[in-house]
Design an enzyme around this catalytic site. Sequence first.
Site, PDB file in Angstrom:
ATOM      1  CB  CYS A 278      33.244  67.931 109.044  1.00 62.38           C
ATOM      2  SG  CYS A 278      33.194  69.030 110.473  1.00 62.38           S
TER       3      CYS A 278
ATOM      4  NE  ARG B 108      35.881  64.235 116.730  1.00 61.74           N
ATOM      5  CZ  ARG B 108      37.068  64.335 117.306  1.00 61.74           C
ATOM      6  NH1 ARG B 108      37.783  63.256 117.523  1.00 61.74           N
ATOM      7  NH2 ARG B 108      37.536  65.512 117.667  1.00 61.74           N
TER       8      ARG B 108
ATOM      9  CG  HIS C   9      39.489  60.237 122.446  1.00 65.37           C
ATOM     10  ND1 HIS C   9      39.991  61.395 121.908  1.00 65.37           N
ATOM     11  CD2 HIS C   9      38.602  59.755 121.528  1.00 65.37           C
ATOM     12  CE1 HIS C   9      39.452  61.611 120.718  1.00 65.37           C
ATOM     13  NE2 HIS C   9      38.600  60.624 120.474  1.00 65.37           N
TER      14      HIS C   9
ATOM     15  CB  SER D 271      35.719  70.298 118.948  1.00 60.11           C
ATOM     16  OG  SER D 271      34.744  69.391 119.399  1.00 60.11           O
TER      17      SER D 271
END
Length: 413
Positions: free
Chosen positions: A46, A48, A83, A93
Amino acid sequence: MIINIRVDHTTTDVITMENIYNDLKDIFINFKNKFNVNEYVEISTCNRHEFYIHSDAFGIEDELDSIDFNNIIVETGEDSVFHLFRMSSSLESLIVGEDQILGQIKDAKNKANKEGHLGKVLDTLFTKAIHVGQEVRNKTNINKGHISIGSAAVDLAEEHLGNLQDKSVLVVGAGKMGALVAKALAEKNLKAIVVANRTYYRATKLADELGGEAIFFDDLNKFLPVCDVIISATGSPHTLITKERYLKAIETLKNEDCNFELNKKSIIIDIANPRDVSEAVKDLDIILYNIDDLRGIAEKTTLERKKEVVEAENIIDNEMDLLKSSFKIMEIDSILANLRSSMEEIRQRESQKAIMKMVDVDVDSNIKILDNLTNSIVNKIFYDISQNIKKAAFDEDEALIRAAEKFFLKDDN
């Protein structure tokens, strides 16, 4: 080369993310077709949309430099790996410390493997990333309290309505995110909790766990205008709750009950991406929040976990060093395997030449002696070479590694 192309909540809002997703897919498809990319992993949540690609194709770096990415983030090499490790540790997040992303990364890896585009490099990378995420959770308190987007949505509802006791709640979507929200809500002593899902069985299963009521998706209109809180978290690619649907639901309920009154204090929290709820419902004086509105709670959570974030980053740095060594050994093992194969070819060829010259002697005895001798010679030579090349890898002596590759491997051209 490892390449990461993505759009996420750190640089864009939910509307922009929706609009850019097709551009992101087009860039990936172009890469895949132009450079014959066979190794890739897609991660979609939701917050990325990301593609991890591994390719050593000539010209791929020039292609990256020539594209105007327009809000799409592109990272390569160590930056892309760093990353991924931060993401698996939930540092990237929206809600720092949430556990769902680790499961989502596992699912993405398994999906790539099942579909046949998870190669050795990305398999190693994603296995390591999952390990890093687990290490961070085991060695820090980053996920203490099990904070999630679901619990943040409940906090947002409480900010608007106060205590949720004796409130009625409609949860649209019985997937992982819908279940998280519903379970966080169930602890609030609600008057009623209703679960709607395209698959009625899943709605029933979740409702039974919560002591709530499952409804068929087609009956959604009966509950939209009357519930105090509506939280939508489906995976639908299209808008599900529109102004027109609301108006139709209101009209239907009015016809059934002349005393019906719209619940004007109701709140909708849409945590789906793409969004489930149309912005136009605000015209009905309904308060609508989406993922972007959870940022305040997210920032508060990040501040509270500042110490844990530092500890997590230290773990990530250490694991990055270990992975770099692992990748170096993978590369060297490939060189050494080719080198060994080349030497073995020489050994067998020379043995055959010698055997042909031994026609007038006890052939069986001499073959065994000769074979053992040449085998021993190759093993001794190879041991010294392999040890020196591995030492060069750990010393990051790239010149010596390339020289060894040039000196000992046959040029097929």
